[in-house]
Structures are given as structure tokens and as C-alpha cells.
Design a protein around this motif. Structure first.
Motif, PDB file in Angstrom:
ATOM      1  N   LEU A 103       2.430  -3.077  11.169  1.00  0.00           N
ATOM      2  CA  LEU A 103       3.558  -3.162  10.221  1.00  0.00           C
ATOM      3  C   LEU A 103       3.618  -2.037   9.246  1.00  0.00           C
ATOM      4  O   LEU A 103       4.520  -1.787   8.705  1.00  0.00           O
ATOM      5  N   GLY A 104       2.598  -1.357   9.386  1.00  0.00           N
ATOM      6  CA  GLY A 104       2.493  -0.067   8.566  1.00  0.00           C
ATOM      7  C   GLY A 104       2.028  -0.418   7.181  1.00  0.00           C
ATOM      8  O   GLY A 104       2.263   0.326   5.990  1.00  0.00           O
ATOM      9  N   VAL A 105       1.260  -1.715   6.938  1.00  0.00           N
ATOM     10  CA  VAL A 105       0.754  -2.289   5.671  1.00  0.00           C
ATOM     11  C   VAL A 105      -0.640  -1.731   5.661  1.00  0.00           C
ATOM     12  O   VAL A 105      -1.547  -2.094   6.527  1.00  0.00           O
ATOM     13  N   SER A 106      -1.009  -0.809   4.600  1.00  0.00           N
ATOM     14  CA  SER A 106      -2.280  -0.388   4.862  1.00  0.00           C
ATOM     15  C   SER A 106      -3.066  -1.496   3.560  1.00  0.00           C
ATOM     16  O   SER A 106      -4.345  -1.533   3.603  1.00  0.00           O
ATOM     17  N   LYS A 158       9.805  -6.914   7.530  1.00  0.00           N
ATOM     18  CA  LYS A 158      10.001  -6.169   8.682  1.00  0.00           C
ATOM     19  C   LYS A 158       9.763  -7.197  10.147  1.00  0.00           C
ATOM     20  O   LYS A 158      10.505  -7.045  11.079  1.00  0.00           O
ATOM     21  N   ASN A 210       7.273  -6.302   2.261  1.00  0.00           N
ATOM     22  CA  ASN A 210       8.009  -5.216   2.950  1.00  0.00           C
ATOM     23  C   ASN A 210       7.203  -5.447   4.425  1.00  0.00           C
ATOM     24  O   ASN A 210       8.646  -5.361   5.431  1.00  0.00           O
ATOM     25  N   GLY A 211       6.089  -5.689   4.963  1.00  0.00           N
ATOM     26  CA  GLY A 211       5.690  -5.862   5.930  1.00  0.00           C
ATOM     27  C   GLY A 211       6.139  -7.161   6.508  1.00  0.00           C
ATOM     28  O   GLY A 211       6.725  -7.303   7.713  1.00  0.00           O
ATOM     29  N   ARG A 262      -1.489  -3.864   9.972  1.00  0.00           N
ATOM     30  CA  ARG A 262      -1.591  -2.452  10.530  1.00  0.00           C
ATOM     31  C   ARG A 262      -0.475  -1.964  11.586  1.00  0.00           C
ATOM     32  O   ARG A 262       0.128  -0.865  11.174  1.00  0.00           O
ATOM     33  N   GLN A 309       3.759  -3.819  -0.664  1.00  0.00           N
ATOM     34  CA  GLN A 309       3.465  -3.731   0.818  1.00  0.00           C
ATOM     35  C   GLN A 309       3.673  -4.926   1.786  1.00  0.00           C
ATOM     36  O   GLN A 309       4.126  -5.093   2.983  1.00  0.00           O
TER      37      GLN A 309
END
Length: 325
Positions: free
Chosen positions: A254-257, A271, A267-268, A252, A264
């Protein structure tokens, strides 16, 4: 061939040049003390995280550090070599001289690092613990010998391993030669393509995320290999999810839903690794932070003495080496 302290310091200097870091201050002629080594090692990592460089101190270096105290009188509770040391203080001091923090008490040292199955598997630098409860420790030298501070009236010396230890602990893992690659090969600029990732699942995702966050794609692939075996549906006993084994709370942040979505997840993870690489300026420390959290790396000023993390870092390094990283 064993590098020894001077050889490893030379290697550190080479790594600094490759990383573009400021070189370590020149040591006085002939200086090879543990303090000098630890300082150089710290400079070669993140400028203050000893015991976690790419090469790192070896078990042989620990033995060499302990041998400096041969002849030091045994003093119960003693921690000052000028006055005397007890058994656990000797072990703690030898590791500390190379920048590795250990607990002070023998029983706690007997839980440091990871277990070694038997004396047949023991290597120089391993901690040998005796009695139950543990009240004595020494450092294995090899050839069924150890260096220890035995008892009152005695002194630090090399002696036979006189009985079967109740525990053998390995705090330092030897890094395979294949992992001692030039750090320049890990620079993202040289890994913008999927070269070397042919046939690796999700190679395109590793390359895309690596380019976005300035992280080597091969490093992302190595983490995925160790974390999940490239299984996007994997769930760990602790609740980590997906290809990159992100904990829900971390995901969450890291913006990973959906951590089960490979795009996702990668990408997370990219990051997160980018943040750790920038913070610690060390691949091993960044991996340790990915596994145990950046707070733990700061707390222990290096790779935390958790069995899982101590094993995790070399596993990823081996996977990276297998990918040609």
C-alpha cells in the motif's frame, strides 16, 4: 419483531434503491423460497456474494429454511431432498438455501462459525453437534427443540434436544437494529467532514484519507477502534502493526513505509478499504476482506467461516453504529 424471509426481501429492495443498484428481478407472486431469497440477497450485496448483505439471513430464517424439509426421509449420505437427506446434508442444505456455504461433514460443521457456551445461550439457527467424535448435527429451533434428520428409517423432524451437545456453533450473527442503518448514510459524499467524530482520536486523519480515497471517515474510525483501540503503537500476536493493524507485507503493498505512523497507517487503510468497497460493493464484505483478505471472501463467496472474521465484521458494524454511521 422478526422480519422473516419476505420481510428481509422487502428490506433488501429498500437497500438496493438507496445504493442505486439494479433492483432484484421480480419474484413470482408468493415466492419465498430459499433460492429466491439467496438470489435477492446476492443481488443486494455484490451481485453474487450471498449470506453477507447488510441485514443478512437470520437464525430464524435458517430454521424456516430447514422446516421446508420436514418429512424428508433419512438416507445415509443422501444430499438430494427428493430422495433423502442425512443429518449434515440437512444442515448444509438449509444454510445453502440462504446463500451460506457450510462443510458437508458433521464433524466439520461442528467447527463452523464460533462457539456458543451453553444451551442457555443457544439461539434459533445455531448448529448443535453430538457425540465424540461428532457424528450427528441438528439445527436449534428454540424451546429446547431442534430440527434434524435422526437415523435410518426416520425422517426430518422437530424433536427435543435429547442430550447435551458436545458443541454449539453460531454461523450467523444477529445484526443489532442500530446497525441496520440506511446504507445512504455510509456514502462518502455525506461524510466529508468530521461531523460525528468529535472527540475521536485522529479524526482529522480519517476525514482527510476518507476524502482522498472516497471512504466514509466514520468507517475508518470504526475500523481503528476495533483494530487497535486507537493505539498507534499496537502490535498483534500475528504481527499486524499500528493504528490500523496492517501486516508488514500489506503495508508495503500500500506504499506504507511505517505502519506505526498514524497518518501513513490511516492513508494505507483507506486505500485498502476503498479497493475492497469498489470490488465487493458491500460494507460487510469489504470489512471481511480487510480482516481475512479478498481472496478468502472470493473463495467462500461471502464472509469466510473463520471465527475471527465472523466476529470482526459485527464488531466494526457496532463501532460504526456507535459513531452514528
Amino acid at each position: 419483531m422478526t422480519l422473516g424471509v419476505s420481510g428481509v426481501m422487502s428490506r433488501i429492495s429498500e437497500l438496493q434503491d438507496q445504493l442505486g443498484l439494479n433492483p432484484a428481478p421480480a419474484a413470482p407472486a408468493g415466492a419465498t423460497s430459499g433460492t429466491t431469497f439467496a438470489s435477492a440477497l446476492a443481488d443486494a450485496t455484490r451481485g453474487g456474494s450471498p449470506g453477507s448483505g447488510v441485514a443478512g439471513p437470520s437464525g430464524g430464517d435458517i430454521v424456516a429454511a430447514a422446516k421446508k424439509y420436514l418429512g424428508t426421509p433419512y438416507v445415509f449420505g443422501g444430499t438430494d431432498p427428493a430422495k433423502g437427506l442425512d443429518c449434515s446434508a440437512l444442515v448444509q442444505r438449509a444454510y445453502k438455501d440462504l446463500g451460506v456455504d457450510l462443510p458437508r461433514i458433521a464433524s466439520d460443521q461442528a467447527r463452523a462459525g464460533r462457539p456458543v457456551a451453553s444451551m442457555a445461550d443457544a439461539k434459533p439457527g445455531d448448529i448443535l453437534a453430538f457425540n465424540s467424535p461428532v457424528d450427528h448435527v441438528g439445527i436449534y429451533v428454540g424451546d429446547n427443540k431442534m430440527i434434524a434428520a435422526p437415523k435410518p428409517g426416520d425422517h426430518v423432524k422437530i424433536q427435543s434436544v435429547y442430550e447435551k451437545p458436545v458443541a454449539i456453533r453460531r454461523v450467523l450473527e444477529d445484526t443489532p437494529a442500530a446497525v441496520l442503518q440506511d446504507i445512504s448514510s455510509l456514502r462518502p459524499a455525506g461524510l466529508r467532514t468530521s461531523g460525528g467524530l468529535s472527540g475521536v482520536p485522529y479524526a482529522d486523519l480519517f476525514v482527510k484519507a476518507g476524502e482522498k480515497y472516497d471512504v466514509p471517515p466514520k468507517l475508518l474510525a470504526a475500523v481503528a477502534k476495533v483494530e487497535s483501540g486507537y493505539d498507534p503503537k499496537a502490535v498483534s500476536p500475528a504481527g499486524a502493526q499500528g493504528l490500523m493493524q496492517l501486516m508488514p507485507g500489506t503495508a508495503r503493498g500500500l506504499g506504507v513505509s511505517n505502519a506505526f505512523d498514524p497518518a501513513q497507517a490511516v492513508n494505507g487503510a483507506a486505500k485498502l478499504l476503498s479497493q475492497h468497497l469498489k470490488e465487493f460493493k458491500s460494507v460487510p464484505l469489504a470489512l471481511a476482506a480487510y480482516n481475512a483478505g479478498g481472496g478468502a471472501v472470493h473463495k467462500y463467496d461471502g464472509i469466510p467461516p473463520f471465527a475471527e472474521t465472523q466476529a470482526y465484521v459485527p464488531k466494526v458494524q457496532k463501532a460504526l453504529a456507535a459513531l452514528g454511521g
